[in-house]
Write an enzyme that holds these catalytic residues in place. Structure first.
Site, PDB file in Angstrom:
ATOM      1  N   ASP A 132       0.852  -1.188   0.000  1.00  0.00           N
ATOM      2  CA  ASP A 132       0.000   0.000   0.000  1.00  0.00           C
ATOM      3  C   ASP A 132       0.892   1.244   0.000  1.00  0.00           C
ATOM      4  OD1 ASP A 132      -1.809  -2.047   0.414  1.00  0.00           O
ATOM      5  OD2 ASP A 132      -2.959  -0.978   1.934  1.00  0.00           O
ATOM      6  N   LYS A 149      -6.905   3.532  -2.861  1.00  0.00           N
ATOM      7  CA  LYS A 149      -7.222   3.447  -1.431  1.00  0.00           C
ATOM      8  C   LYS A 149      -7.436   4.850  -0.888  1.00  0.00           C
ATOM      9  CE  LYS A 149      -5.069   1.966   2.932  1.00  0.00           C
ATOM     10  NZ  LYS A 149      -3.898   1.277   3.524  1.00  0.00           N
ATOM     11  N   LYS A 193     -10.253   0.331  -2.048  1.00  0.00           N
ATOM     12  CA  LYS A 193     -10.075   0.010  -0.635  1.00  0.00           C
ATOM     13  C   LYS A 193     -10.446   1.228   0.196  1.00  0.00           C
ATOM     14  CE  LYS A 193      -6.670  -1.329   2.878  1.00  0.00           C
ATOM     15  NZ  LYS A 193      -5.293  -1.844   3.132  1.00  0.00           N
TER      16      LYS A 193
END
Length: 215
Positions: free
Chosen positions: A91, A153, A182
């Site tokens: 991430d 995300k 996400k």
């Protein structure tokens, strides 16, 4: 939704600066025991976690976290090193300064090079929505799509706010067909978990899913 169905979407997360190995072990064991999507942990714990739990769970870690302003060379090295240590998902925080400078080509290039570095591993791009205007979020959907990342995300969980349904709808309407979403940060209730899944999130980042669902 049943609790076990919800937990399949969860990246079980512990990224505090004071996290101990005993706490990381607990995160990994809970990820295994409750069949969660991954354990998202600091890079310094990836190698040991992968050695002890890598056969049973997916190890996720973070890059350029939480502020995003590491240079590209540092992020690429960190990505390759994390994969070498056993990470399966990464991430990455974009450089928010590049957004404010409207240097979207630079952001797209960074994402492209990061995806080249991680190869078949999963790359999630954190855009930190709490700092962004609507048009910036839309532009970043294009950057993430054109850069070939697997996920967009919303948040690090360390910013001024986390994911919102409004932002998820916006992202959903502007990302490419191969990019997943996400939601992370600010997930406090079972209703939050279910709502984000039903609106179209394929992953949820939270440290409190088990507490929310089981007390």
């Amino acid at each position: 939704m049943k609790n076990n169905e919800i937990l399949k979407y969860v990246d079980h997360t512990l990224l505090k600066a004071v996290s101990t190995w005993e706490q990381i072990k607990k995160i990994c064991e809970e990820t295994r025991d409750y069949n969660m999507a991954s354990a998202c942990i600091p890079p310094t714990y990836v190698e040991k976690a992968a050695k002890d739990y890598g056969n049973d769970i997916v190890i996720c870690t973070v890059l350029g976290f939480p502020l995003g302003y590491d240079n590209l060379e540092t992020k690429v090295f960190s990505a390759k090193n994390a994969i070498l240590k056993g990470a399966e998902e990464l991430d990455m925080v974009i450089n928010i300064g590049d957004v404010k400078n409207r240097d979207y080509d630079k952001i797209t290039y960074e994402i492209t090079k990061m995806k080249e570095a991680v190869g078949s591993k999963i790359l999630k791009v954190i855009i930190e929505t709490c700092y962004l205007e609507e048009n910036e979020k839309i532009q970043l959907c294009k950057c993430v799509t054109d850069g070939g990342a697997d996920y967009i995300k919303t948040s690090t969980g360390f910013g001024t706010a986390g994911a919102t349904i409004k932002d998820i709808i916006l992202l959903k309407n502007h990302i490419g067909p191969n990019v997943k979403i996400k939601a992370s940060g600010g997930i406090k209730t079972k209703s939050d978990l279910v709502s984000f899944i039903e609106i179209g999130c394929q992953r949820l980042g939270t440290s409190s899913a088990l507490q929310i669902l089981y007390g």
